[in-house]
Design a protein around this motif. Structure first.
Motif, PDB file in Angstrom:
ATOM      1  N   LEU A 174       0.828  -1.210   0.000  1.00  0.00           N
ATOM      2  CA  LEU A 174       0.000   0.000   0.000  1.00  0.00           C
ATOM      3  C   LEU A 174       0.862   1.260   0.000  1.00  0.00           C
ATOM      4  CD1 LEU A 174      -2.724  -1.150   2.581  1.00  0.00           C
ATOM      5  CD2 LEU A 174      -2.924  -1.066   0.074  1.00  0.00           C
ATOM      6  N   ILE A 227       2.308   2.273  -3.409  1.00  0.00           N
ATOM      7  CA  ILE A 227       1.351   2.998  -4.240  1.00  0.00           C
ATOM      8  C   ILE A 227       1.319   4.474  -3.849  1.00  0.00           C
ATOM      9  CG2 ILE A 227      -1.120   3.282  -4.694  1.00  0.00           C
ATOM     10  CD1 ILE A 227       0.074   1.010  -6.228  1.00  0.00           C
ATOM     11  N   LYS A 228       1.265   4.710  -2.542  1.00  0.00           N
ATOM     12  CA  LYS A 228       1.192   6.101  -2.066  1.00  0.00           C
ATOM     13  C   LYS A 228       2.448   6.885  -2.412  1.00  0.00           C
ATOM     14  CE  LYS A 228      -2.170   5.379   1.490  1.00  0.00           C
ATOM     15  NZ  LYS A 228      -2.698   5.761   2.783  1.00  0.00           N
ATOM     16  N   ALA A 264      -6.215  -5.764  -7.018  1.00  0.00           N
ATOM     17  CA  ALA A 264      -5.072  -5.324  -7.835  1.00  0.00           C
ATOM     18  C   ALA A 264      -5.254  -5.768  -9.271  1.00  0.00           C
ATOM     19  CB  ALA A 264      -3.763  -5.882  -7.278  1.00  0.00           C
ATOM     20  N   PHE A 298      -0.190   0.580 -11.801  1.00  0.00           N
ATOM     21  CA  PHE A 298      -0.224   0.795 -10.342  1.00  0.00           C
ATOM     22  C   PHE A 298      -0.194  -0.549  -9.615  1.00  0.00           C
ATOM     23  CE2 PHE A 298      -2.497   4.973 -11.229  1.00  0.00           C
ATOM     24  CZ  PHE A 298      -1.417   5.746 -10.863  1.00  0.00           C
ATOM     25  N   ALA A 299      -0.986  -1.488 -10.111  1.00  0.00           N
ATOM     26  CA  ALA A 299      -1.088  -2.784  -9.440  1.00  0.00           C
ATOM     27  C   ALA A 299       0.227  -3.554  -9.531  1.00  0.00           C
ATOM     28  CB  ALA A 299      -2.227  -3.590 -10.059  1.00  0.00           C
ATOM     29  N   ILE A 323      -4.756   8.670  -6.285  1.00  0.00           N
ATOM     30  CA  ILE A 323      -4.058   7.412  -5.974  1.00  0.00           C
ATOM     31  C   ILE A 323      -3.225   7.577  -4.711  1.00  0.00           C
ATOM     32  CG2 ILE A 323      -2.159   5.925  -6.767  1.00  0.00           C
ATOM     33  CD1 ILE A 323      -4.759   5.296  -8.102  1.00  0.00           C
ATOM     34  N   ASN A 366      -5.316   7.582  -1.497  1.00  0.00           N
ATOM     35  CA  ASN A 366      -6.272   6.496  -1.239  1.00  0.00           C
ATOM     36  C   ASN A 366      -6.093   5.966   0.186  1.00  0.00           C
ATOM     37  OD1 ASN A 366      -5.367   3.436  -1.098  1.00  0.00           O
ATOM     38  ND2 ASN A 366      -3.874   4.488  -2.398  1.00  0.00           N
ATOM     39  N   LEU A 400      -7.353  -4.395  -0.194  1.00  0.00           N
ATOM     40  CA  LEU A 400      -7.541  -4.132  -1.629  1.00  0.00           C
ATOM     41  C   LEU A 400      -8.478  -5.201  -2.197  1.00  0.00           C
ATOM     42  CD1 LEU A 400      -6.797  -2.435  -4.069  1.00  0.00           C
ATOM     43  CD2 LEU A 400      -4.728  -3.810  -4.350  1.00  0.00           C
ATOM     44  N   THR A 453      -8.738  -1.997  -9.212  1.00  0.00           N
ATOM     45  CA  THR A 453      -9.287  -1.031  -8.252  1.00  0.00           C
ATOM     46  C   THR A 453      -8.551   0.307  -8.254  1.00  0.00           C
ATOM     47  OG1 THR A 453     -10.152  -2.769  -6.819  1.00  0.00           O
ATOM     48  CG2 THR A 453      -9.738  -0.629  -5.793  1.00  0.00           C
ATOM     49  N   PHE A 454      -7.207   0.273  -8.129  1.00  0.00           N
ATOM     50  CA  PHE A 454      -6.454   1.540  -8.087  1.00  0.00           C
ATOM     51  C   PHE A 454      -6.733   2.373  -9.333  1.00  0.00           C
ATOM     52  CE2 PHE A 454      -3.232  -0.717  -5.254  1.00  0.00           C
ATOM     53  CZ  PHE A 454      -3.590  -0.020  -4.122  1.00  0.00           C
TER      54      PHE A 454
END
Lengths: 397, 397
Positions: free
Chosen positions: A50, A53-54, A243, A272-273, B53, B56, B61, B271-272
């Motif tokens: 997580l 991603i951030k 994802a 992203f995933a 993103i 989030n 997830l 999802t993202f």
């Protein structure tokens, strides 16, 4: 008015989907519904995934490589090495979920009208992927009395025709939770080599095995370099179902070059995933240890509670987080609907997946349901108690 | 050794892919390669999407709904409303890129061996999706001399058989940049209604139209509620190619319920990427205005520069960011390879996409290339100058 294709008409509906409106209705009536019907873990996604991603610094969200990024594939090869699966990044194609890996595998090995033999009950969406690909599933029955062990290999032999291109297994199994032994994989290895077939193994639940038994991958020491295709996914491993990242793994160069053409047509897997999935490989072992302990405890309490209900049979699960339960009812489909529509115990009820959708043979599994033990132990105990009372009430109507 | 399927063998390779090793080699020799070969914009992804993103708050997830989240679909319906396309969230299925929307559309309307008529040249991956789906593409030729306008409708009539299920257009076109007029869409509307066909329109470049001409969607006022299927994507609109989010749009309830079954089999879109795509809908109009001004300027400079080369023909693009160019060479495929392997001008060269891969008729487009004007103006000027000198050198060898 233009017409829909026969293929489209034949696409199966999700076996759970038709129950959804009844569950929503129950909730509107103030009833709490315990969801035993879906393999969506309640486990948190690893923080490392997580955070990646951030912390991403993307400015132009560009296509990645069709086969997935080289870095991710190299790290994945390293991951497989730790699981007795010796592969390189060249043997891996990143896909949009295990779903797409299955579509690529089916398209690469089967033409329209070809056949794949699958022990049933099996993951319901194999039906959808085979219909979409024009492939016929030939089921070989595995039995709840045997905990859904591999059927005798002679049963496979009987079904092999000139149209048979592959045997497909899910190990550990959804919906059965069965974990194939080394001897069973060995038997499958012998038969696919004898008949020049592929052995496609859906191993997305690899990490979810209990009782200190070791998972046996088709790409371990079975001499299946030319035959084996692994279907994999991050969905369950890291509780990252949303994802949509999976992969296809094979040492057969022709399989990889063919699957790559399917991958090129759809351009690339989601960026992203992929970032999250690459980072997820850094998840500490303690995460898996804790998850496994939790699922094992859930399984133990579920099986123990179910064994207290008269007339109920369970296939004992050694892996994944599902089990198939045979109920003393005529039709589990109707019972599952009734649970949502007409029943509650102290304003609580359960949603289960009728198992008929996990069989392709008409009339099989009609008394069975699949339970996903993705809820915490207290909720599982409450759920099984609801099931127990419901069965008595249902059969007394 | 088990064998690969005929389908797999027939899957086309990307027309650009085989040039990649030559480009990599050129770079290793210190040569700068201008990439005119791929539709990967250099434009920044809108900040509002990237921030969504980063901000989030997902902890688990989880799978989203198979058809995409209700919020996103409602906002998308609102977006379409602003583009003269009157739909509700119920008419939209979110897909993993426009690619998956095409697969769902083909699977929903075509059985194995059915036919789809497509004006060629067309987006090369239509070949891959049709092979994967067991669908035969029946091409109807459009000509560079006409800027690739819609071929006479009688040419379509001649090709319609009992196996024809749909006509597929890309509007504005990849690789041609052609934008269909209201009259042209009207003609297509008449023919699909007459023959009970679907009209599938790939409208992913909807926003990229120049010269103040209005884009005509098949779901605007053409009375095609039962016939039209829109293929869409966020990839180009927001320079978010790596997101892999698209959608299928239709007012035909049977199309939607059928496509939904394909969507359910693969569980959910990423999802993202859905979060980013939903946020991207907040992109201010100024972003598009700037992008359109930039692309129009690029197009103008590109076409103007190309017109200075003797023997070169260009299909004048009114939309998207591609054009097809006919060169005074025998074989554009060999020329494209030569540009990377044997040519440079002051240590610079160009990579272009040979256009034969955008035709399904053998032998067509062999003298043509596709140029994607995704580079800044100065680089386009340099690139066309390289092309000019290269053509002279090549033809003097």
């Amino acid at each position: 008015m233009p017409t829909i294709s026969i293929k489209g008409k034949n696409m199966p509906e999700s076996p759970i989907r038709k129950l959804v409106p009844y569950a929503e209705d129950a909730k509107k009536r103030g009833i709490e519904v315990f969801h035993l019907n879906i393999g969506q873990p309640d486990i948190k996604t690893p923080d490392v995934a997580l955070q990646a991603i951030k912390n991403n610094t993307i400015e132009v969200l560009a296509y990645s490589r069709s086969e997935g990024s080289e870095e991710y594939r190299q790290k994945l090869a390293n991951y497989y090495g730790k699981h007795a699966i010796s592969v390189t990044s060249q043997d891996i194609i990143i896909t949009t979920g295990g779903s797409e890996a299955l579509l690529f595998a089916m398209g690469s090995v089967c033409d329209y009208g070809d056949e794949i033999i699958i022990p049933e009950p099996f993951y319901a969406n194999y039906n959808g992927f085979s219909t979409a690909s024009g492939v016929n599933i030939v089921p070989v029955i595995s039995k709840i009395e045997d905990n859904f062990a591999l059927p005798p290999i002679e049963e496979f032999e009987k079904l092999i025709s000139s149209k048979t291109k592959a045997i497909l297994i899910c190990n550990p199994g959804n919906p059965t939770g069965y974990l194939y032994s080394k001897e069973e994989i060995q038997k499958l290895a012998t038969i696919v080599k004898k008949h020049n077939l592929f052995l496609i193994a859906d191993e997305v639940y690899r990490e979810f095995v209990y009782d200190n038994v070791q998972h046996q991958s088709v790409l371990s020491d079975f001499g299946l370099e030319n035959h084996a295709i692994i279907i994999d996914s991050v969905s369950k491993r890291y509780s990252m179902c949303g994802a949509r990242i999976g992969c296809l793994v094979s040492k057969n160069k022709e399989v990889i070059s063919t699957a790559l053409k399917f991958a090129q047509a759809r351009l690339s897997p989601p960026t992203f995933a992929q970032i999250a999935s690459e980072a997820a490989l850094e998840t500490p072992q303690s995460y898996f240890d804790e998850v496994t302990v939790e699922y094992k405890a859930r399984r133990d309490v579920l099986i123990s509670e179910l064994s207290n209900i008269e007339g109920v049979k369970v296939g004992y699960p050694k892996g994944a987080f599902y089990c198939v339960v045979e109920l003393p009812v005529d039709n589990a489909d109707k019972f599952a609907q009734w649970l949502l529509e007409d029943f509650n115990l102290n304003n609580q009820t359960i949603m289960v997946a009728p198992a008929a959708g996990f069989y392709s043979t008409e009339g099989f599994g009609t008394k069975q349901i699949r339970i996903a033990y993705v809820l915490k132990k207290e909720d599982l105990i409450t759920s099984v108690n609801i099931l127990k009372v419901a069965l008595t009430t249902y059969n007394k109507r």
